[in-house]
Design an enzyme around this catalytic site. Structure first.
Site, short mmCIF file in Angstrom:
data_model
loop_
_atom_site.label_atom_id
_atom_site.label_comp_id
_atom_site.label_asym_id
_atom_site.label_seq_id
_atom_site.Cartn_x
_atom_site.Cartn_y
_atom_site.Cartn_z
N SER A 45 0.84 -1.21 0.00
CA SER A 45 0.00 0.00 0.00
C SER A 45 0.87 1.26 0.00
O SER A 45 1.80 1.38 0.81
CB SER A 45 -0.92 0.03 1.23
OG SER A 45 -1.81 -1.05 1.19
N MET A 70 2.97 -3.75 10.70
CA MET A 70 3.96 -2.98 9.93
C MET A 70 3.72 -1.46 10.01
O MET A 70 4.68 -0.69 10.11
CB MET A 70 3.90 -3.38 8.45
CG MET A 70 4.11 -4.86 8.17
SD MET A 70 5.75 -5.44 8.60
CE MET A 70 6.70 -4.71 7.30
N GLY A 71 2.46 -1.05 9.94
CA GLY A 71 2.17 0.40 9.98
C GLY A 71 2.36 1.05 8.63
O GLY A 71 2.72 2.23 8.54
N CYS A 125 -6.68 -1.41 6.65
CA CYS A 125 -5.45 -1.67 7.41
C CYS A 125 -5.76 -1.67 8.91
O CYS A 125 -6.37 -0.72 9.41
CB CYS A 125 -4.39 -0.62 7.12
SG CYS A 125 -2.92 -0.90 8.14
N ILE A 184 -10.41 -11.24 2.19
CA ILE A 184 -10.43 -10.31 3.29
C ILE A 184 -9.02 -9.78 3.61
O ILE A 184 -8.04 -10.42 3.25
CB ILE A 184 -10.99 -10.97 4.60
CG1 ILE A 184 -10.18 -12.23 4.95
CG2 ILE A 184 -12.46 -11.25 4.47
CD1 ILE A 184 -10.58 -12.91 6.26
N GLY A 237 -5.28 -16.97 3.62
CA GLY A 237 -4.83 -18.34 3.92
C GLY A 237 -4.83 -19.30 2.75
O GLY A 237 -4.84 -20.51 2.96
N SER A 259 0.60 -14.64 2.57
CA SER A 259 1.47 -15.32 3.55
C SER A 259 2.21 -16.52 2.95
O SER A 259 3.38 -16.74 3.27
CB SER A 259 0.63 -15.81 4.74
OG SER A 259 0.16 -14.70 5.46
#
Ligand code: DHB
Length: 301
Positions: A45, A70-71, A125, A184, A237, A259
């Site tokens: 992002s 992460m922010g 986020c 999601i 997932g 992931s």
């Protein structure tokens, strides 16, 4: 651009895309993901100004995936444009964008619209002050509409699972003019070190991804598909053909993988081949022949 980005109309040759947040900050990592077999890529992002992200630790492995806070670290839209121009893939390039206000989203989107095939609005986020934008249905409409009415590029809206009625939120994105919904994003969670008794993440809470959230993602894609007509892109997932096919059966037109890429960069190719094998076995020529089939079936007739 050889492939249509209108998911479901002409369709992707390969419906397995890289999800936002993983290997998406530089052109060279995005190019590598394409060479490894992805059918499309979503960037990390990007915000108007650069962000250094949250204080560490910002990521930790769990027994069933990852948790991160992460922010939204990123170089900001000006610098990131250089990366976008160096993208070499012949697959759709989707730029994830993030801002605090509708006008932030609009400004970033206008900056990048000429360089990308799709804009994915990250309204979900879990790691920013001010709360998750997509948890408020009225905001989803307003933010989406602001971007849709200012660029010609297709707009996807990525939703948060941290809500009780995801269908209602997805409907606001559709009414706001989105071309597709992505579901999601990560689910809020927490891990604690039992020796020190301190939360592991510097931010204390973070977003859970990976195996842990897969059944939740399947259920949410199912509920969204019941409620709206625009395409849904399933993410959460997915790590093998079975989990990808489940997502398509629940209603997804394409899928994103995040992931699982951390274990295996060839995952896109492997899952795409697995979907093709399943289709041969069942004698399907197109994903749409089995997409959302779980809506018609139940074990209790
Ligand atoms: C971050 C952003 C996300 O959308 C998410 O699901 C997890 C983490 C982040 O950069 O903080």
């Amino acid at each position: 651009m050889s492939l249509s980005v209108k998911v479901g109309e002409v369709g992707f040759n390969n419906p397995c895309l890289l999800a936002a947040g993983v290997l998406g900050t530089t052109a060279s990592s995005l190019n590598r993901v394409v060479r490894s077999g992805a059918g499309g890529v979503v960037t990390k992002s990007i915000s108007l100004e650069s962000r250094s992200g949250n204080k560490g630790p910002v990521i930790s492995k769990t027994s069933c995936g990852w948790i991160n806070s992460m922010g939204l670290p990123n170089p900001g839209v000006d610098d990131f444009k250089d990366e976008l121009t160096q993208f070499e893939g012949d697959v759709p390039l989707v730029c994830s964008v993030f801002g605090e206000t509708p006008s932030d989203f609009k400004e970033i989107s206008k900056e990048i619209t000429d360089y990308v095939d799709v804009i994915e609005m990250n309204l979900s986020c879990p790691n920013v002050e001010g709360g998750i934008i997509s948890n408020n249905p009225e905001q989803v409409y307003r933010y989406t509409n602001e971007v849709v009415s200012s660029v010609d590029t297709p707009v996807w809206v990525k939703l948060s699972p941290n809500v009780s009625n995801i269908g209602e939120i997805a409907l606001e994105a559709e009414e706001g003019g989105a071309d597709a919904v992505v579901a999601i994003n990560t689910l809020k969670g927490m891990v604690i070190d039992i020796d020190t008794q301190i939360p592991v993440l510097g931010n204390r809470v973070g977003g859970v991804s990976g195996n842990a959230i897969h059944p939740i993602a399947v259920r949410m894609v199912y509920e969204i598909t019941k409620k709206i007509d625009i395409p849904v892109i399933g993410v959460g997932g997915i790590n093998n053909p079975k989990t990808a096919i489940e997502m398509i059966l629940s209603g997804a037109q394409a899928i994103q993988i995040g992931s699982a890429v951390t274990n295996n960069i060839n995952i896109f190719k492997e899952i795409n081949q697995g979907i093709k094998k399943y289709m041969q076995k069942k004698d399907y020529q197109k994903i749409n022949q089995f997409r959302a089939n779980a809506h018609k079936k139940t074990t209790n007739k």
